[in-house]
Design a protein around this motif. Structure first.
Motif, mmCIF file in Angstrom:
data_model
loop_
_atom_site.group_PDB
_atom_site.id
_atom_site.type_symbol
_atom_site.label_atom_id
_atom_site.label_comp_id
_atom_site.label_asym_id
_atom_site.label_seq_id
_atom_site.Cartn_x
_atom_site.Cartn_y
_atom_site.Cartn_z
ATOM 1 N N SER A 174 -20.445 -6.986 -58.346
ATOM 2 C CA SER A 174 -21.296 -6.282 -57.390
ATOM 3 C C SER A 174 -20.812 -4.839 -57.252
ATOM 4 O O SER A 174 -19.838 -4.440 -57.887
ATOM 5 N N GLY A 175 -21.498 -4.067 -56.426
ATOM 6 C CA GLY A 175 -21.077 -2.688 -56.215
ATOM 7 C C GLY A 175 -22.185 -1.674 -56.397
ATOM 8 O O GLY A 175 -21.952 -0.472 -56.262
ATOM 9 N N ASN A 176 -23.397 -2.156 -56.707
ATOM 10 C CA ASN A 176 -24.484 -1.201 -56.916
ATOM 11 C C ASN A 176 -25.573 -1.301 -55.852
ATOM 12 O O ASN A 176 -26.582 -0.629 -55.939
ATOM 13 N N GLY B 158 -27.942 -15.506 -51.497
ATOM 14 C CA GLY B 158 -27.513 -16.689 -52.233
ATOM 15 C C GLY B 158 -27.988 -16.731 -53.661
ATOM 16 O O GLY B 158 -27.998 -17.791 -54.303
ATOM 17 N N GLN B 159 -28.349 -15.575 -54.215
ATOM 18 C CA GLN B 159 -28.870 -15.528 -55.583
ATOM 19 C C GLN B 159 -27.881 -14.900 -56.574
ATOM 20 O O GLN B 159 -28.198 -14.740 -57.754
ATOM 21 N N PHE B 160 -26.716 -14.547 -56.095
ATOM 22 C CA PHE B 160 -25.682 -14.011 -56.985
ATOM 23 C C PHE B 160 -24.304 -14.242 -56.382
ATOM 24 O O PHE B 160 -24.116 -14.131 -55.172
ATOM 25 N N SER B 161 -23.366 -14.556 -57.251
ATOM 26 C CA SER B 161 -21.951 -14.555 -56.898
ATOM 27 C C SER B 161 -21.182 -14.261 -58.172
ATOM 28 O O SER B 161 -21.612 -14.638 -59.272
ATOM 29 N N LEU C 109 -27.109 -5.964 -55.897
ATOM 30 C CA LEU C 109 -26.391 -7.224 -56.092
ATOM 31 C C LEU C 109 -25.793 -7.729 -54.785
ATOM 32 O O LEU C 109 -25.691 -8.942 -54.573
ATOM 33 N N GLU C 110 -25.418 -6.799 -53.901
ATOM 34 C CA GLU C 110 -24.945 -7.225 -52.580
ATOM 35 C C GLU C 110 -26.070 -7.911 -51.808
ATOM 36 O O GLU C 110 -25.845 -8.910 -51.114
ATOM 37 N N GLN C 111 -27.268 -7.392 -51.955
ATOM 38 C CA GLN C 111 -28.422 -8.028 -51.305
ATOM 39 C C GLN C 111 -28.658 -9.432 -51.873
ATOM 40 O O GLN C 111 -28.929 -10.378 -51.124
ATOM 41 N N LEU C 112 -28.548 -9.562 -53.180
ATOM 42 C CA LEU C 112 -28.730 -10.862 -53.808
ATOM 43 C C LEU C 112 -27.603 -11.823 -53.428
ATOM 44 O O LEU C 112 -27.818 -13.040 -53.318
ATOM 45 N N GLU C 113 -26.413 -11.265 -53.217
ATOM 46 C CA GLU C 113 -25.281 -12.075 -52.775
ATOM 47 C C GLU C 113 -25.572 -12.688 -51.404
ATOM 48 O O GLU C 113 -25.367 -13.886 -51.181
ATOM 49 N N ALA D 261 -33.408 2.312 -54.151
ATOM 50 C CA ALA D 261 -33.282 2.395 -52.697
ATOM 51 C C ALA D 261 -32.053 1.660 -52.179
ATOM 52 O O ALA D 261 -31.520 2.002 -51.117
ATOM 53 N N ALA D 262 -31.599 0.664 -52.922
ATOM 54 C CA ALA D 262 -30.446 -0.128 -52.479
ATOM 55 C C ALA D 262 -29.109 0.513 -52.825
ATOM 56 O O ALA D 262 -28.064 0.071 -52.351
ATOM 57 N N ARG D 263 -29.133 1.554 -53.623
ATOM 58 C CA ARG D 263 -27.889 2.148 -54.114
ATOM 59 C C ARG D 263 -27.108 2.904 -53.043
ATOM 60 O O ARG D 263 -27.694 3.582 -52.196
ATOM 61 N N PRO D 264 -25.772 2.857 -53.140
ATOM 62 C CA PRO D 264 -24.965 3.805 -52.387
ATOM 63 C C PRO D 264 -24.995 5.168 -53.072
ATOM 64 O O PRO D 264 -25.716 5.355 -54.060
#
Length: 308
Positions: free
Chosen positions: A234-236, A246-249, A239-243, A15-18
């Motif tokens: 990121s890009g999928n 604060g759970q991914f960089s 991972l942007e949501q996790l960014e 659902a999060a995918r572009p």
């Protein structure tokens, strides 16, 4: 960073995918010649073909390879046609990579009927490298090995040996699954390489460094001959949501350099750093061009250049 280890369902990840990219089943979505250091230390030209085919059934949290896949299995003959198309346009090489954004031995991705023709097309190559999920390493691998003329090498996604993070990546495998796949392949004289993530989600910077090095050590301890390090990007969608949470960089560029140097110093086998798109992702880094050139030399020479 919030260091909890959440789990995400396939539905949440999808659902999060572009949107997917527009691809043609008649041609690979990319192909190129590259040079890689061989196990004997010599430089080998490689024909690398990124095949267009059915999307991988495993929806890993960090993966963006699905962007260039189809939603259906290609008709028999289309994959060999793609290989022919690319080889006719590439410089003759000693080795060939048939990467298919998923699993070569997933029958929905590469029809079994195509194995014989693929083997014919790869006849000139000393080494044939494909990628596959550890859970799909079975008799099909052995059947294909018997068909081809050269040495078969299978690249497996280990990602990380951090058990909680590995589970959160939705990889659908355990470290035991990975070790069993390597043992099975090596016992049948099939070489293996491992993909390892540098700083996957849910890790702080120093953790990302330490776990990447430990993961490379683990892969070599199992008999994996070669490790490819991939700076997590990121890009999928997810991972942007996790960014934002604060759970991914993405790893710092200095971390890329530190991990690569440490893994080369192990001298346990070949180690490569994936440099794809780093010039864009780290464009604000100081002396980026020189630092990237240094990483390229390390990939080719498998040595750390002496500072001038």
């Amino acid at each position: 960073m919030n260091l909890s280890y959440p789990s995400f369902s396939d539905q949440e990840i999808l659902a999060a995918r572009p949107s997917k990219n527009q691809v043609s089943e008649k041609i690979p979505y990319a192909f190129l010649n590259e040079t890689e250091c061989s196990a004997d230390g010599s430089l080998a030209e490689i024909a690398t073909i990124f095949l267009t085919n059915h999307e991988c059934p495993f929806h890993c949290l960090m993966c963006d390879l699905w962007k260039n896949t189809t939603n259906h299995t290609l008709s028999p003959g289309m994959i060999p046609h793609q290989i022919e198309y690319a080889l006719a346009r590439l410089v003759p090489s000693r080795q060939v990579k048939l990467y298919n954004s998923g699993n070569f031995f997933d029958p929905k991705a590469i029809p079994r009927e195509d194995f014989v023709r693929i083997a014919e097309l790869t006849l000139p190559f000393e080494i044939v490298i494909v990628e596959n999920h550890p859970l799909l390493c079975n008799q099909s691998c052995l059947d294909f090995q018997q068909l081809i003329h050269g040495q078969l090498e299978i690249a497996l996604g280990l990602e990380t040996i951090h058990k909680q993070v590995l589970q959160s990546l939705n990889k659908r495998m355990t470290l035991d699954d990975f070790s069993k796949a390597v043992e099975f392949l090596n016992s049948h004289s099939i070489q293996t390489r491992a993909f390892i993530l540098l700083k996957p989600p849910f890790m702080e910077e120093q953790e990302g460094i330490e776990w990447a090095i430990r993961s490379v050590e683990y892969a070599f301890s199992l008999g994996v001959e070669c490790c490819s390090l991939i700076p997590t990007r990121s890009g999928n969608g997810i991972l942007e949501q996790l960014e934002q949470a604060g759970q991914f960089s993405a790893p710092q560029f200095s971390s890329i350099e530190t991990v690569f140097e440490a893994c080369l110093k192990l001298k346990r086998g070949r180690v490569f750093m994936d440099l794809w798109n780093l010039e864009q992702q780290y464009q604000n880094e100081t002396n980026l061009e020189q630092r990237l050139e240094r990483l390229k030399k390390m990939n080719l020479l498998q040595k750390i250049p002496i500072a001038e």
